[in-house]
Structure formats: C-alpha cells, structure tokens
Design a protein around this motif. Structure first.
Motif, PDB file in Angstrom:
ATOM      1  N   LEU A 188       2.885  -1.091   4.442  1.00 55.00           N
ATOM      2  CA  LEU A 188       2.468   0.303   4.326  1.00 55.00           C
ATOM      3  C   LEU A 188       3.705   1.146   4.055  1.00 55.00           C
ATOM      4  O   LEU A 188       4.463   1.469   4.967  1.00 55.00           O
ATOM      5  CB  LEU A 188       1.773   0.763   5.607  1.00 55.00           C
ATOM      6  CG  LEU A 188       0.556  -0.069   6.027  1.00 55.00           C
ATOM      7  CD1 LEU A 188       0.041   0.403   7.375  1.00 55.00           C
ATOM      8  CD2 LEU A 188      -0.532   0.010   4.978  1.00 55.00           C
ATOM      9  N   PHE A 234       3.066   5.383   4.785  1.00 58.00           N
ATOM     10  CA  PHE A 234       2.276   5.271   6.008  1.00 58.00           C
ATOM     11  C   PHE A 234       1.596   6.586   6.362  1.00 58.00           C
ATOM     12  O   PHE A 234       2.253   7.601   6.549  1.00 58.00           O
ATOM     13  CB  PHE A 234       3.167   4.820   7.165  1.00 58.00           C
ATOM     14  CG  PHE A 234       2.397   4.222   8.310  1.00 58.00           C
ATOM     15  CD1 PHE A 234       1.913   2.937   8.221  1.00 58.00           C
ATOM     16  CD2 PHE A 234       2.140   4.948   9.451  1.00 58.00           C
ATOM     17  CE1 PHE A 234       1.206   2.364   9.260  1.00 58.00           C
ATOM     18  CE2 PHE A 234       1.426   4.394  10.506  1.00 58.00           C
ATOM     19  CZ  PHE A 234       0.962   3.107  10.405  1.00 58.00           C
ATOM     20  N   ASP A 284       0.867  -1.186   0.000  1.00 56.47           N
ATOM     21  CA  ASP A 284       0.000   0.000   0.000  1.00 56.47           C
ATOM     22  C   ASP A 284       0.898   1.229   0.000  1.00 56.47           C
ATOM     23  O   ASP A 284       1.620   1.473   0.965  1.00 56.47           O
ATOM     24  CB  ASP A 284      -0.900  -0.027   1.237  1.00 56.47           C
ATOM     25  CG  ASP A 284      -1.846   1.158   1.321  1.00 56.47           C
ATOM     26  OD1 ASP A 284      -1.766   2.056   0.451  1.00 56.47           O
ATOM     27  OD2 ASP A 284      -2.650   1.194   2.254  1.00 56.47           O
TER      28      ASP A 284
END
Length: 72
Positions: free
Chosen positions: A41, A44, A18
């Motif tokens: 992540l 983040f 992500d």
C-alpha cells in the motif's frame, strides 16, 4: 462483468502495488493474491477496509511505504 474477471484471476498474483490514496476496500486485491502473496500500500488511505475472513486464505503480507522501500 468485473466480478467474472476478478474470479478468473483469483489467486494468480504474487505481488500487487496499490497506489490509491482514497479509502477503498482491499478485499478485491487480496483475493487476487496467491498464498504468501504481497500487497504493498503506497498511497495508504486513512482507513484500510478489508474483511478479516479473507485473511484465512493463507499467509498474506501487507507492506506500507516504509517496508516496500526497504525491499529495494
């Protein structure tokens, strides 16, 4: 349409990266992971939003940038 698409792919990924840095829900991504799947992540966000109940599905590892970098 999007909900059907996500349901069809539920528990089908071993690894998801992500890269979104904005605040967003992690629930859709977590639901796509297989048991013992990894969610990395990279961008983040300042706040990670997810439902604690979704973690009851099995073992889940969430890596931040430092942990992801150590994998390679």
């Amino acid at each position: 349409m999007v909900i059907w698409f996500l349901q069809a792919l539920a528990k089908s990924f071993d690894f998801i990266i992500d890269t979104a840095s904005g605040v967003h829900s992690l629930d859709p991504y977590i639901s796509l992971l297989k048991t013992a799947g990894v969610l990395v992540l990279v961008g983040f966000p300042s706040e990670a939003k997810f439902s604690p109940a979704i973690l009851n599905l099995g073992t889940l590892t969430i890596f931040g940038f430092e942990e992801f970098h150590e994998l390679f």
